[in-house]
Design a protein around this motif. Structure first.
Motif: not given
Ligand code: TMP
Length: 199
Positions: A9-12, A14-20, A95-100, A130-136
């Motif tokens: 799963c890919i987490e992040g 909103d607009t962190s680029g998860k879907t892309t 999966s684009d988002r999951y339990v996290y 995986i967490y895509i980390d983008v500063p808030p």
């Protein structure tokens, strides 16, 4: 011997680029000969569509407990109808988002993380998260530019804080998302290929 599937799963924020990046990861894996599929939460199933329409798109938000229960319900449906069957066929499910997402967003809204874990007990644990980390601060600027719902910096900070707890305890693998798309995609692929070598 039957090939075992792998659930990523890919987490992040909103607009962190998860879907892309989730989509790009699937394309990159396919190019390398893996049978990979993209999926997302809220899911494309009946419950997921209900959640998008009646929980996310309402001007007045429903109570966080109700949101958490709906996301958990959709997740069980998603796991049973889409994730498990694909894994049984030996596919890599991204999966684009999951339990996290529930832990981070509903946790940031003040719900107890243990309770969120409890109501998600039936959700199959991912093999790699995986967490895509983008500063808030960056995320809030991107949201403003996209002219979508203006999310408050404070909210994004709280959501990131919860995600970072799971980075710190090793459940989420962080990738610095505050770089060019190509750089981020390369790192995500490297993390995944390294993981696949070990399974
Ligand atoms: P997205 O379609 O851009 O991923 O956005 C879905 C929204 O739903 C996002 O703001 C985060 C939220 N969400 C939760 O709050 N909890 C969850 O468990 C999930 C899956 C999504």
């Amino acid at each position: 011997m039957k090939k075992r599937g792998v659930f990523i799963c890919i987490e992040g924020l909103d607009t962190s680029g998860k879907t892309t990046h989730a989509r790009r990861l699937v394309r990159n894996l396919r190019k390398r000969g893996f049978d990979a599929i993209y999926t997302t939460e809220p899911s494309r199933g009946k419950i997921g569509r209900f959640v998008r329409k009646h929980i996310l798109q309402r001007k007045k938000r429903v109570p966080s407990v109700v949101e958490a229960l709906f996301f958990a319900l959709d997740r069980v449906d998603h796991v049973e109808k889409r994730i498990k069957p694909a894994l049984e066929e030996g596919k890599i499910v991204v999966s684009d988002r999951y339990v996290y997402s529930s832990l981070a967003y509903q946790g940031a809204a003040g719900l107890d993380l243990k309770w969120i874990e409890e109501i998600n007990r039936l959700a199959l644990p991912p093999n790699l998260a995986i967490y895509i980390d983008v500063p808030p601060e960056v995320v809030v600027e991107r949201i403003k530019r996209k002219k979508s719902v203006m999310e408050r910096l404070e909210t994004q900070r709280r959501v990131r804080e919860v995600y970072m707890k799971f980075v710190e305890n090793g459940r989420l693998v962080p990738v610095n998302g505050n770089r060019t798309k190509d750089e981020v995609a390369k790192d995500i692929l490297a993390v995944v290929l390294d993981f696949l070598k070990k399974v």
